[in-house]
Design an enzyme around this catalytic site. Structure first.
Site, PDB file in Angstrom:
ATOM      1  CD  GLU A 110      -3.141  -0.768   2.041  1.00  0.00           C
ATOM      2  OE1 GLU A 110      -2.824  -0.342   3.165  1.00  0.00           O
ATOM      3  OE2 GLU A 110      -4.294  -1.050   1.711  1.00  0.00           O
ATOM      4  CB  CYS A 138       3.328   7.122   3.674  1.00  0.00           C
ATOM      5  SG  CYS A 138       3.873   5.777   4.741  1.00  0.00           S
ATOM      6  CB  CYS A 184       7.613  -5.938   8.136  1.00  0.00           C
ATOM      7  SG  CYS A 184       9.014  -5.276   9.087  1.00  0.00           S
ATOM      8  CB  CYS A 227       6.741  -4.336  15.849  1.00  0.00           C
ATOM      9  SG  CYS A 227       8.418  -3.868  15.391  1.00  0.00           S
ATOM     10  CB  CYS A 235       3.221  -3.237  13.526  1.00  0.00           C
ATOM     11  SG  CYS A 235       3.390  -3.016  11.768  1.00  0.00           S
ATOM     12  CB  CYS A 269       0.803   5.564  11.951  1.00  0.00           C
ATOM     13  SG  CYS A 269       1.506   6.979  11.139  1.00  0.00           S
TER      14      CYS A 269
END
Ligand code: SF4
Length: 354
Positions: A88, A101, A108, A112, A115, A332
């Site tokens: 995205e 962004c 990933c 974390c 997230c 975010c």
């Protein structure tokens, strides 16, 4: 993978155009980076050449969906990539600037827990062409909206410094060819120290945003697993060296999690760290956005204000990041946490709490 139109550099383009007059290289490069056009749209080129380039230099990104938030100021795209992954990209118009962004990895590996990208795991690295094309598409859309894209933040899906070479090549293209100032390019990292040290040796003084989220090792180990490899003393040492090398201010990103890292003691620890740097770090506070896989919630508005006040009283500059596009999952830590693609399914393709 077949090279796409923004994967090729000038030399590769010259090779591709070896049977054409030499000025064609500049013409095509200008068309891609200044006109922001596809080869088919570069009407200064003869038709057969346009057709050939359209075949030889395909687009990297296949638009799947485009969402616009209620205010009309935030646009989020879901793109399909070669081989099936999705990423995205989010374009944000502010009163005084327009920012994109971009994602740097599909998924990933940093895991974390809060997230949505981390919850989804790692799929693959993005190529330079896949990263640059996100910027170009955003710049084009900004132009259509009578705005000018002025800022790029590498804070989308993925850890930019874990895909260093393509990311840095994309930074150079954004600067050299798309005309963006290094001061308006921000790389974020969750704390990959070798990457920060490499960055300190690069020519362009880009901004560095470190996703800190905790200022003691016990809590950071729990929130950000890479901290076990590069604990805070090592990370802060690398940040200090970066500041000495670049003379640019650095920011700490702090996703505020209710009852976890929003207490007075957390503000004190964070202030101590921020002030220990040669130039005090600026702190960006991000109320944690809800994601399906994390049981806790973001700090309520009053707590966010209080935390900021504590930091200011301790002499640390802190800004509360406005969450843009919460209604379209473009804020975010939320990117593409829930996306319907054909065939309909719930897809966990991205999100970042930076
Ligand atoms: S917060 Fe950043 S580094 Fe951590 S899992 Fe999410 S995208 Fe990766």
């Amino acid at each position: 993978m077949v090279p796409t139109r923004y994967d090729v550099d000038r030399d590769a383009l010259a090779t591709l155009l070896a049977d054409e007059p030499r000025y064609r290289v500049d013409q095509v490069w200008d068309g891609l980076y200044r006109q922001l056009g596809s080869p088919a749209e570069l009407t200064a080129l003869p038709r057969p050449l346009r057709d050939r380039l359209d075949d030889d230099l395909p687009a990297a990104l296949s638009p799947v969906t485009e969402s616009i938030d209620r205010s009309g100021d935030t646009v989020k795209w879901l793109f399909g990539l070669d081989g099936g992954p999705h990423i995205e990209t989010v374009l944000m118009h502010y009163r005084d600037r327009t920012t994109v962004c971009v994602s740097t990895q599909a998924g990933c590996a940093m895991a974390c827990g809060f997230c949505a990208t981390g919850q989804g795991g790692f799929e693959r690295q993005l190529s330079v062409g896949e990263i640059v094309e996100q910027i170009v598409r955003a710049a084009r859309r900004a132009r259509d909206d009578d705005r000018r894209l002025g800022n790029v933040v590498f804070m989308g899906m993925g850890e930019p410094l874990a895909n260093y070479d393509p990311v840095w090549a994309a930074v150079e293209r954004a600067h050299d060819d798309l005309g963006l100032s290094a001061r308006h390019i921000t790389l974020s990292t969750v704390g990959l120290v070798p990457g920060i040290r490499r960055l300190a040796n690069e020519d362009l003084p880009v901004n560095l945003a470190v996703s800190l989220h905790a200022a003691n090792d016990a809590l950071r180990d729990a929130l950000v697993p890479i901290n076990r490899r590069y604990p805070l003393t090592v990370l802060v040492g690398a940040c200090a060296d970066y500041l000495r090398a670049k003379g640019r201010r650095l920011s700490f990103e702090w996703a505020l999690i209710d009852g976890t890292n929003d207490r007075r003691i957390d503000a004190h620890e964070l202030a101590d760290l921020a002030r220990s740097l040669p130039l005090p770090a600026h702190v960006n506070l991000i109320p944690l956005n809800p994601t399906p896989g994390y049981p806790t919630r973001g700090t309520p508005v009053a707590g966010v204000r209080q935390f900021r006040r504590w930091l200011l009283d301790l002499g640390v500059n802190a800004t509360v990041r406005r969450n843009r596009g919460t209604d379209i999952d473009a804020a975010c830590g939320q990117l593409a946490a829930r996306v319907e693609v054909a065939p309909p399914r719930v897809d966990s393709v991205s999100a970042r709490a930076r």
